[in-house]
Design a protein around this motif. Structure first.
Motif: not given
Length: 86
Positions: A29-36, A44-45, A64-69
């Motif tokens: 699992m890898k997660i990157d966040f925006s500046k804000n 992830c796999m 499995w990839t995706g975007v959270l807001e």
């Protein structure tokens, strides 16, 4: 039709008595966040083990990839994608 129909069909699938969730495993699992810190991207796999009508219907070693807001203080999935590598 449209989006509401799509959501209805997805809900019907998972509530159908022929569907049985057995288990899952998430790796790398890898997660990157925006500046804000109000948007996040993940990858992830995934192994998703399930049955349909008593027959195995699993996704093994799927990316499995995706975007959270973040909306009104809650994280919401706004996009996701599943794919197999070569």
């Amino acid at each position: 039709k449209g989006f509401d129909n799509c959501v209805s069909q997805v809900n019907s699938f998972f509530l159908d008595k022929r569907f049985k969730s057995i288990g899952h495993e998430i790796r790398d699992m890898k997660i990157d966040f925006s500046k804000n810190s109000d948007v996040a991207w993940w990858s992830c796999m995934l192994d998703d083990i399930n049955e349909w009508d008593k027959k195995r219907s699993s996704w093994i070693n799927v990316r499995w990839t995706g975007v959270l807001e973040k909306r009104e203080g809650r994280w919401v999935i706004v996009q996701m994608h599943f794919s197999y590598g070569k």
